[in-house]
Design an enzyme around this catalytic site. Structure first.
Site, PDB file in Angstrom:
ATOM      1  N   ASP A  11       0.873  -1.171   0.000  1.00 18.53           N
ATOM      2  CA  ASP A  11       0.000   0.000   0.000  1.00 18.53           C
ATOM      3  C   ASP A  11       0.915   1.227   0.000  1.00 18.53           C
ATOM      4  OD1 ASP A  11      -2.216   1.772   0.561  1.00 18.53           O
ATOM      5  OD2 ASP A  11      -1.527   1.785   2.642  1.00 18.53           O
ATOM      6  N   ASP A  13      -0.325   5.060   0.837  1.00 18.97           N
ATOM      7  CA  ASP A  13      -0.656   6.078   1.847  1.00 18.97           C
ATOM      8  C   ASP A  13      -0.715   5.465   3.240  1.00 18.97           C
ATOM      9  OD1 ASP A  13      -1.022   8.352   0.085  1.00 18.97           O
ATOM     10  OD2 ASP A  13      -2.651   7.159  -0.747  1.00 18.97           O
TER      11      ASP A  13
HETATM   12  C1  XBP Z   1      -5.501   5.986   0.443  1.00 18.74           C
HETATM   13  C2  XBP Z   1      -6.618   6.888   0.286  1.00 18.74           C
HETATM   14  C3  XBP Z   1      -6.567   7.883  -0.758  1.00 18.74           C
HETATM   15  C4  XBP Z   1      -5.755   9.115  -0.501  1.00 18.74           C
HETATM   16  C5  XBP Z   1      -6.127  10.162  -1.506  1.00 18.74           C
HETATM   17  O1  XBP Z   1      -5.999   4.754   0.950  1.00 18.74           O
HETATM   18  O2  XBP Z   1      -7.591   6.789   0.979  1.00 18.74           O
HETATM   19  O3  XBP Z   1      -7.879   8.310  -0.924  1.00 18.74           O
HETATM   20  O4  XBP Z   1      -6.061   9.628   0.790  1.00 18.74           O
HETATM   21  O5  XBP Z   1      -5.869   9.754  -2.777  1.00 18.74           O
HETATM   22  P1  XBP Z   1      -5.100   3.436   0.930  1.00 18.74           P
HETATM   23  P2  XBP Z   1      -6.614  10.381  -4.065  1.00 18.74           P
HETATM   24  O6  XBP Z   1      -3.828   3.779   1.628  1.00 18.74           O
HETATM   25  O7  XBP Z   1      -5.901   2.433   1.718  1.00 18.74           O
HETATM   26  O8  XBP Z   1      -4.900   3.007  -0.502  1.00 18.74           O
HETATM   27  O9  XBP Z   1      -7.082  11.753  -3.704  1.00 18.74           O
HETATM   28  O10 XBP Z   1      -5.566  10.384  -5.136  1.00 18.74           O
HETATM   29  O11 XBP Z   1      -7.778   9.483  -4.387  1.00 18.74           O
HETATM   30 MG    MG Z   2      -3.041   3.066   3.434  1.00 21.50          MG
END
Ligand code: XBP
Ligand code: MG
Length: 254
Positions: A11, A13
């Site tokens: 993953d 973020d």
């Molecule tokens: C990541 C997210 C994303 C980012 C924003 O979740 O929730 O929405 O916060 O990205 P994970 P975008 O780590 O579970 O993949 O604005 O580019 O959609």
């Molecule tokens: Mg995440």
């Protein structure tokens, strides 16, 4: 017979880097300012909005569940993709300043995995441009090629907690879930990776420390470094104090 560990799927973020509070949130607010819509998401509110993954989805959740669809900007539905484009621009610009480093142990682990011929992949809900900006600005432009597949954003119909993005990565790599390990930081993340059948290791962050990580192989505060040991919050890592390929192979063989 046990399957061999062949790939690590990350993953982005919250896992590769702590991007949410000081990255995505700041970029959303900059986009709201740019469009003069008068929204501002503080750090606590943003934590609640993380209930849903995906930036466009998050803006729609705010409008429906927090504003009860009252006093929305004109043509809100049509404005969302435009706002989101602006947010991505602000976010990638912010990454360009070096504001968001990788989390402890990530760079070391990626280098070691490559040396040991483990394949690497990304499975994230964020926009592809955001992933490449993070990799380029932290590991250099060549690091994009370290990953067999960068599965990101709208390439699948359903975002996490659905398993689609991990299913996609597995298909692209032609691997079975049991040949991989996934790395996540959130409840929605582990639902997605385990939904695809992939054993999962968690590193928590400020927003996710109280999430339910039932079924995780191991829940850690960070990946750790030789001089910066991790703390295991769930599961056991025996004598290991940082995540390396030896620990991953041992966990995979359990
Ligand atoms: C990541 C997210 C994303 C980012 C924003 O979740 O929730 O929405 O916060 O990205 P994970 P975008 O780590 O579970 O993949 O604005 O580019 O959609
Ligand atoms: Mg995440």
């Amino acid at each position: 017979m046990k399957t061999e560990l062949k790939a690590l799927i990350f993953d982005v973020d919250g896992t590769l880097a702590d991007t949410e509070r000081d990255g995505h949130r700041v970029a959303f607010n900059a986009a709201f300012d740019e469009y003069g819509i008068g929204w501002n998401w503080d750090a606590d509110l943003y934590g609640e909005l993380l209930a849903v993954t995906g930036g466009k989805e998050r803006m729609k959740l705010y409008a429906s569940d927090f504003l009860h669809n009252k006093n929305l900007p004109e043509n809100f539905e049509q404005l969302v993709p435009e706002l989101h484009k602006a947010k991505t621009r602000h976010y990638t610009e912010l990454l360009g300043t070096g504001a968001i480093p990788l989390r402890p142990g990530i760079e070391r682990l990626l280098h070691e995995a490559r040396k040991q011929n483990l394949r690497l992949a990304i499975a994230t809900t964020t926009t592809p441009d955001n992933v490449t900006a993070l990799l380029e600005n932290t590991l250099g432009i060549d690091s994009i090629d370290w990953f067999d597949v960068i599965a990101a954003g709208d390439i699948v119909p359903a975002k996490k907690p659905a398993s689609d993005i991990y299913d996609f990565a597995l298909r692209e790599m032609q691997l079975a879930p049991g040949e991989c390990l996934a790395f996540e930081d959130s409840h929605n993340g582990i639902l997605s990776s385990m939904g695809a059948g992939i054993p999962t290791i968690i590193t928590v962050n400020g927003y996710t420390v109280d999430h339910d990580f039932s079924g995780a192989l191991l829940v850690l505060d960070t990946m750790g470094e030789p001089d910066q040991p991790f703390t295991a919050l769930q599961g056991t890592a025996s004598k290991h104090t940082f995540v390396d390929c030896a620990l991953l192979k041992a966990l995979h063989d359990r």
